[in-house]
Scaffold this active site. Structure first.
Site, PDB file in Angstrom:
ATOM      1  N   GLU A  12     -14.415  -9.727  -9.600  1.00 26.99           N
ATOM      2  CA  GLU A  12     -12.978  -9.866  -8.814  1.00 26.99           C
ATOM      3  C   GLU A  12     -13.040 -11.086  -7.838  1.00 26.99           C
ATOM      4  O   GLU A  12     -12.024 -11.437  -7.235  1.00 26.99           O
ATOM      5  CB  GLU A  12     -12.952  -8.629  -7.940  1.00 26.99           C
ATOM      6  CG  GLU A  12     -14.175  -8.257  -7.325  1.00 26.99           C
ATOM      7  CD  GLU A  12     -14.078  -6.766  -6.500  1.00 26.99           C
ATOM      8  OE1 GLU A  12     -13.038  -6.236  -6.424  1.00 26.99           O
ATOM      9  OE2 GLU A  12     -15.344  -6.339  -5.882  1.00 26.99           O
TER      10      GLU A  12
ATOM     11  N   HIS B  85       0.655  -1.327   0.004  1.00 21.93           N
ATOM     12  CA  HIS B  85       0.094   0.009  -0.165  1.00 21.93           C
ATOM     13  C   HIS B  85       0.893   1.073   0.037  1.00 21.93           C
ATOM     14  O   HIS B  85       0.288   2.231  -0.743  1.00 21.93           O
ATOM     15  CB  HIS B  85      -0.842   0.019   1.246  1.00 21.93           C
ATOM     16  CG  HIS B  85      -2.207  -0.198   0.843  1.00 21.93           C
ATOM     17  ND1 HIS B  85      -2.753  -1.719   1.342  1.00 21.93           N
ATOM     18  CD2 HIS B  85      -3.174   0.097   0.130  1.00 21.93           C
ATOM     19  CE1 HIS B  85      -4.207  -1.782   0.676  1.00 21.93           C
ATOM     20  NE2 HIS B  85      -4.537  -0.714   0.001  1.00 21.93           N
TER      21      HIS B  85
ATOM     22  N   CYS C 264     -10.496  -1.784 -13.691  1.00 17.23           N
ATOM     23  CA  CYS C 264     -10.656  -0.717 -12.527  1.00 17.23           C
ATOM     24  C   CYS C 264      -9.274  -0.898 -11.418  1.00 17.23           C
ATOM     25  O   CYS C 264      -9.413  -0.058 -10.670  1.00 17.23           O
ATOM     26  CB  CYS C 264     -11.801  -0.119 -12.205  1.00 17.23           C
ATOM     27  SG  CYS C 264     -12.528  -1.358 -11.086  1.00 17.23           S
TER      28      CYS C 264
ATOM     29  N   ASP D   9      -8.553  -7.257  -6.247  1.00 15.80           N
ATOM     30  CA  ASP D   9      -9.057  -8.442  -5.520  1.00 15.80           C
ATOM     31  C   ASP D   9      -9.103  -9.755  -6.164  1.00 15.80           C
ATOM     32  O   ASP D   9      -8.605 -10.617  -5.809  1.00 15.80           O
ATOM     33  CB  ASP D   9     -10.493  -8.153  -5.253  1.00 15.80           C
ATOM     34  CG  ASP D   9     -10.517  -7.453  -3.797  1.00 15.80           C
ATOM     35  OD1 ASP D   9      -9.547  -7.623  -2.996  1.00 15.80           O
ATOM     36  OD2 ASP D   9     -11.254  -6.196  -3.888  1.00 15.80           O
TER      37      ASP D   9
HETATM   38  C1  PEP Z   1     -10.198  -4.019  -7.189  1.00 13.66           C
HETATM   39  O1  PEP Z   1     -10.312  -4.874  -6.205  1.00 13.66           O
HETATM   40  O2  PEP Z   1      -9.439  -4.206  -8.226  1.00 13.66           O
HETATM   41  C2  PEP Z   1     -10.940  -2.745  -6.979  1.00 13.66           C
HETATM   42  C3  PEP Z   1     -10.777  -1.632  -7.814  1.00 13.66           C
HETATM   43  O3  PEP Z   1     -11.610  -2.452  -5.858  1.00 13.66           O
HETATM   44  P1  PEP Z   1     -10.781  -1.904  -4.431  1.00 13.66           P
HETATM   45  O4  PEP Z   1      -9.433  -1.768  -4.657  1.00 13.66           O
HETATM   46  O5  PEP Z   1     -11.854  -0.738  -4.230  1.00 13.66           O
HETATM   47  O6  PEP Z   1     -11.158  -3.171  -3.484  1.00 13.66           O
HETATM   48 MG    MG Z   2     -12.045  -4.714  -5.021  1.00 13.30          MG
END
Ligand code: PEP
Ligand code: MG
Length: 575
Positions: free
Chosen positions: A433, A190, A504, A457
């Site tokens: 995901e 992160h 995304c 995810d």
């Molecule tokens: C993902 O899991 O790729 C996503 C965009 O959602 P988040 O990062 O909010 O879990």
């Molecule tokens: Mg996610």
């Protein structure tokens, strides 16, 4: 004497500055006892320091805004929880009362005790929480010694440390730190993701950094190659200046792409949508020419507080986002709490053995019908102000999508009957995901209007590798033959059924990986606005048909190195 170390480049950019070395767990406190009559005073000193730390975190929390508010905020919340931990506080009181230790030494002893407990744990994730505990203890220690506001005079300095917590990055940047070198850490942590959003050069895994670098040494750090030069010579300085000029030129060129189309060299238009979670993100997305919002994360509205936001507050927030994009589609993702996105409202169960596999995302929403309907009502009302799409996180089965569709329909019909201005059509999409949903896409494509692949995810569930666990090193990575094959499958099936599909997850915002996603057939990217222009540049420099001619080769790669080699060989094909 000149020396060069190498680590992994985790966030691009180069910097020249003096080293500010922060030794790990720098609680260098000597054992000291106090007379019985000073125990109460010492306890007060400790409690005042804890209170000041709590206050400092609250101030930091309130000051957060923009792209990083959610992620940094989550870490601050976690740290605030640790600060209230009775185990920590009670233990400290006891050490001062019974052991007659100074507050400083009690803190040191308690830290070592807890470190031993964490060390004995089997769970690598919990083990890694020791870093958070160290961070909190370090802050209390600073307050005990009135070293508040962080190290003094760090402006222009390069922080050299064993690791860096996500929650301190923004603060370090505000204090003027120009780059960071850590001896541990991974490029996928992160902290690394945040450093990239902040444009803070970061080199991780420079194993010998703490032994070789002394406080005050002059360093040149290259966050792209991972090189760290100690006491650079004239040639290094010249090369550094040249690199800075190149970077400044790159930035100027990127700026010119603001109003340019995202079109490949062979004339194919690629859709760049933005991921957003705050007003600032929305404004940035709008000004950089994003085609819309591909992912508006609603969790942040729920995360920074003790009570749930009501329908009116949610409605106003969503409406303002829709207005902010002035007619471009806005994809609002329903609440994705759970697992690492814990809240303080009691919604998320605190006692799940495996929260990442537990009641999170759409599962949590469906288990709390009233809460879900409130959010859907707010979203549907916002649809009266501009195009809105609803995106559902963590979908695993057809039944879940059917249940959401039914609820959305019921909510919209009721609002229409009540006279609200509701859009005629609100497209409903699923986040892909969960691997089973990806593999069985055909089983619910008939009930979705669009898809968005959450690779953050998807990668963790596919590889059984926790996305937040630095100890797993490079295992958590999208550059894996299994991940690429699954992505290709998703894109193919969506194409067969003529359903728009975007990616995304973080991978979409990495310009270096754009050729890979293009080769897999992706035409919609949803990414943080911070990297939108870089990805636009990569797309504009890509020859799509040449990349597609090499898709077979990409899918034949047998390991990460094979995929990286493919990317290298593809680079002449994208400028
Ligand atoms: C993902 O899991 O790729 C996503 C965009 O959602 P988040 O990062 O909010 O879990
Ligand atoms: Mg996610």
């Amino acid at each position: 004497m000149r020396l060069q170390l190498s680590g992994h480049g985790a966030s691009r950019g180069s910097a020249l500055g003096r080293a500010r070395v922060r030794l790990p767990h720098a609680l260098e406190v000597v054992e000291k006892r106090i007379p019985a009559n000073l125990v109460e005073k010492e306890l007060r000193r400790l409690h005042d320091a804890v209170d000041s730390t709590r206050g400092e975190m609250q101030v930091l929390r309130e000051r957060l805004h923009g792209a990083l508010a959610k992620e940094v905020g989550e870490f601050l919340d976690l740290h605030a929880l640790l600060l209230d931990d009775p185990e920590l506080l009670h233990g400290l009181d006891e050490l001062i009362r019974a052991g007659r230790y100074t507050a400083d030494y009690a803190l040191r002893l308690q830290r070592d005790r807890l470190a031993a407990v964490f060390d004995g744990m089997d769970d690598a994730y919990l083990k890694s929480r020791m870093d958070d505990l160290d961070h909190v203890i370090g802050r209390i220690h600073a307050h005990l010694n009135k070293r508040i506001g962080g190290p003094k005079g760090v402006a222009g300095d390069i922080l050299v440390s064993d690791n860096v917590a996500p929650s301190e990055l923004a603060q370090l940047q505000a204090q003027g730190v120009v780059a960071i070198v850590t001896s541990a850490g991974s490029t996928l942590s992160h902290s690394a993701i945040l450093a990239r959003s902040l444009h803070m050069p970061l080199v991780v895994g420079a194993a010998r950094a703490l032994q070789k670098i002394n406080d005050g040494d002059v360093l040149i750090v290259d966050g792209a190659s991972g090189s760290v030069v100690i006491e650079p010579g004239p040639e290094d300085l010249l090369a550094y200046r040249q690199r800075r000029r190149e970077l400044a030129k790159e930035q100027r060129e990127l700026g010119r792409l603001r109003s340019k189309p995202t079109r490949t060299m062979d004339g194919v238009d690629i859709v760049l949508l933005a991921n957003a979670e705050s007003g600032e993100d929305v404004a940035q997305a709008h000004s950089l020419g994003a085609s819309g919002l591909g992912l508006y994360r609603t969790e942040f509205l729920f995360l920074q507080r003790n009570e749930l936001p009501d329908e009116e507050e949610q409605f106003r927030t969503y409406r303002d986002v829709v207005l902010g994009m002035s007619g471009r589609p806005v994809t609002i993702r329903t609440l994705d709490l759970g697992a690492d996105k814990a809240d303080r409202t009691g919604l998320v169960l605190g006692n799940e053995d495996n929260p990442a596999l537990g009641l999170r995302g759409v599962r949590l929403s469906l288990a709390n019908g009233e809460l879900f309907d409130t959010q859907l009502r707010a979203i549907v009302r916002a649809s009266g102000y501009g195009p809105v799409r609803v995106l559902v996180p963590m979908v695993s089965t057809r039944e879940e999508m059917l249940a959401v569709r039914k609820r959305l329909k019921r909510v919209a019909e009721k609002l229409r009957r009540q006279g609200a201005a509701v859009a005629d059509r609100i497209p409903l999409g699923a986040m892909i995901e969960v691997p089973a949903a990806a593999l069985a896409l055909h089983s619910f494509v008939d009930i979705v209007d669009f898809l968005s692949v959450g690779t953050n995810d998807l990668v963790q569930y596919l590889l059984a590798a926790d996305r937040n666990n630095d100890a797993l090193g490079e295992l958590y990575s999208p550059l894996n033959p299994g991940v690429l094959r699954l992505l290709k499958h998703i894109i193919n099936v969506a194409g067969e059924y003529d359903i728009p599909v975007a990616v995304c997850g973080e991978i979409a915002g990495d310009a270096a990986l754009a050729p890979l996603l293009l080769a897999l057939g992706l035409t919609e990217f949803s990414l943080h606005p911070a990297t939108l222009l870089e990805v636009r540049k990569a797309v504009r420099g890509s020859d799509l048909s040449a990349l597609k001619a090499r898709t077979g080769k990409l899918l034949q790669a047998r390991d990460r190195t094979g995929i990286e080699n493919w990317l290298k060989s593809a680079s002449p094909l994208h400028g």
